[in-house]
Design an enzyme around this catalytic site. Structure first.
Site, mmCIF file in Angstrom:
data_model
loop_
_atom_site.group_PDB
_atom_site.id
_atom_site.type_symbol
_atom_site.label_atom_id
_atom_site.label_comp_id
_atom_site.label_asym_id
_atom_site.label_seq_id
_atom_site.Cartn_x
_atom_site.Cartn_y
_atom_site.Cartn_z
ATOM 1 N N GLU A 1 93.809 127.001 74.097
ATOM 2 C CA GLU A 1 93.402 127.899 75.178
ATOM 3 C C GLU A 1 91.930 128.271 75.123
ATOM 4 O O GLU A 1 91.265 128.349 76.155
ATOM 5 C CB GLU A 1 94.263 129.171 75.150
ATOM 6 C CG GLU A 1 95.655 129.024 75.727
ATOM 7 C CD GLU A 1 96.616 128.320 74.767
ATOM 8 O OE1 GLU A 1 96.221 128.042 73.611
ATOM 9 O OE2 GLU A 1 97.759 128.041 75.171
ATOM 10 N N HIS B 1 106.758 136.385 74.047
ATOM 11 C CA HIS B 1 106.713 135.849 75.406
ATOM 12 C C HIS B 1 106.983 136.932 76.448
ATOM 13 O O HIS B 1 107.250 136.619 77.613
ATOM 14 C CB HIS B 1 107.728 134.718 75.565
ATOM 15 C CG HIS B 1 107.348 133.460 74.849
ATOM 16 N ND1 HIS B 1 107.389 133.368 73.481
ATOM 17 C CD2 HIS B 1 106.901 132.269 75.299
ATOM 18 C CE1 HIS B 1 107.000 132.154 73.112
ATOM 19 N NE2 HIS B 1 106.688 131.474 74.207
#
Length: 445
Positions: A179, A248
């Site tokens: 990322e 998550h």
């Protein structure tokens, strides 16, 4: 040079299988030292390429001098034969350029991905977002999207399904699981004039790119004295889903709210998702675009290709007179579920979807509070340091004289989100809590 002069004579001894190659006597210049030099040269080249594409705007600290000397995404695309206006954008009469060359590779023939044209037909939110990306990429050859599995796989929630067939693999760019690398590359691309969209497979993963978003994305326009703009959209799924576990189920709105120079937008319906994403892509500001993981299968009508929505304005969901309820994202539906019970009990709440989490639409908030004189904030963000905490302080400081009751905040518990369904539900706001808060605030005045 080292490879050509020292190693290639050994490899040129053909035909030879791998065992014979390993046992072949060294040529006069193919000593162990030269082989080591060849390996070092190859590693140096690999590191240099990685630095250009993943570190140019990341940990290496890109500034105006680096931006003018290091290869950028635009120069890379130009050197590999990429021509957005001629190769990737559909030409007249739906013709396609087949066998396009990218350096020494040959790209397959591009095929038109199916796009629905009846905008009155209800869409899932993921379809509305896909339409927004598709229409803006077709409209502007500088728009591109990158992220993990956005190409052939179509994105973790289908938002980029088949777009690579229409626009090619250079504008719908699959990236490694890195990322900070591809976010830094996107920021560098934005500085050179492209309009990249970065998809985070999960917003929690973008914490790995926090340095790029905070130190580069939000500050480069200021630190360059206005020489650079960073027209980038960083989007992806977030929020508490259905038993996705703590890592998550992150809500990062308040993390990014503290970064100067970055706008925050949270969508809640298929219609505003499409209109807001189109506006975000066209904006010259860096925008973090929040999509709730549980709303992708929400279905409703969407606007046409020319409909855009202001990124800075709140949305009136329901007009009322008793109390102002400010919310956003998934909590919009939690509040509206509570409103059914409140209406049956004779209450008349006003519900406003904030949409813009930075900056807040203080004009719309002020207008509502001056009418109801009471305010409740309902959010999925954490109680400590969340969006509600920031908004509550703004309201108390600016509109204190219009309030008949202190602002009440309903937020998630300050604990990691549990995997167990019952414990997960206990950490976030439920409709019953909204009903109780309205009864307390309105009944006490």
């Amino acid at each position: 040079w080292v490879t050509k002069r020292r190693v290639s004579p050994l490899l040129a001894a053909a035909p030879m299988d791998s065992a014979a190659l390993l046992s072949a006597p060294p040529r006069p210049h193919a000593s162990r030292r030269n082989l080591v030099l060849a390996g070092a040269a190859a590693c140096a080249c690999a590191l240099a390429l990685f630095a250009v594409f993943s570190g140019a705007t990341g940990n290496m600290g890109l500034n105006s001098s680096l931006a003018s000397t290091k290869p950028t995404m635009r120069t890379f695309l130009a050197q590999t034969g990429y021509n957005a206006a001629r190769a990737m954008i559909p030409v007249q009469n739906n013709q396609r350029r087949s066998g396009m060359h990218f350096g020494h590779a040959v790209a397959p023939e591009l095929k038109e991905a199916p796009v629905a044209k009846d905008f009155k037909e209800p869409r899932f939110m993921w379809q509305a977002l896909r339409e927004a990306v598709d229409e803006e990429m077709e409209k502007d050859p500088n728009v591109m999207i990158m992220g993990e599995d956005v190409g052939h796989y179509g994105g973790s929630y289908k938002v980029t399904t088949d777009l690579y067939k229409k626009f090619g693999e250079m504008r719908v760019l699959d990236t490694p699981i890195c990322e900070n690398g591809f976010t830094g590359m996107a920021i560098g691309a934005a500085m050179t004039g492209l309009r990249p969209i970065v998809e985070g497979m999960n917003m929690g993963f973008l914490l790995l790119a926090f340095n790029q978003i905070s130190n580069n994305c939000g500050m480069l326009h200021y630190t360059s004295g206005g020489q650079y703009k960073v027209p980038i959209v960083i989007r992806g799924p977030g929020g508490v889903g259905r038993q996705l576990g703590a890592e998550h189920s992150q809500r990062l709105e308040s993390y990014f709210q503290a970064i100067p120079g970055v706008q925050l937008v949270a969508v809640s319906t298929p219609r505003n998702a499409k209109a807001l994403l189109k506006a975000a892509i066209r904006s010259d500001n860096p925008i973090v675009f929040f999509e709730h993981v549980l709303l992708y299968n929400l279905k409703d009508e969407v606007g046409g290709p020319d409909e855009v929505q202001s990124l800075e304005h709140a949305e009136m969901v329901r007009e009322g007179t008793d109390v102002t309820i400010l919310t956003y994202g998934r909590m919009r539906y939690t509040v509206m579920e509570a409103v059914k019970t409140l209406e049956a009990k004779g209450y008349n709440p006003e519900v406003i979807d904030l949409i813009s989490l930075k900056p807040f639409d203080l004009h719309a908030i002020k207008k509502s509070i001056e009418k109801t004189h009471k305010c409740i904030i309902v959010e999925e963000c954490m109680m400590t340091g969340g969006i509600g905490a920031s908004l509550s302080s703004e309201i108390h400081e600016r509109f204190f004289d219009s309030l008949d009751h202190n602002v009440v905040r309903l937020s998630s518990q300050d604990v990691p989100t549990a995997f167990a369904l019952e414990l997960e539900a206990a950490t976030i706001v439920q409709p019953e809590q909204v009903v109780q808060a309205v009864e307390k605030v309105v009944g006490s005045s």
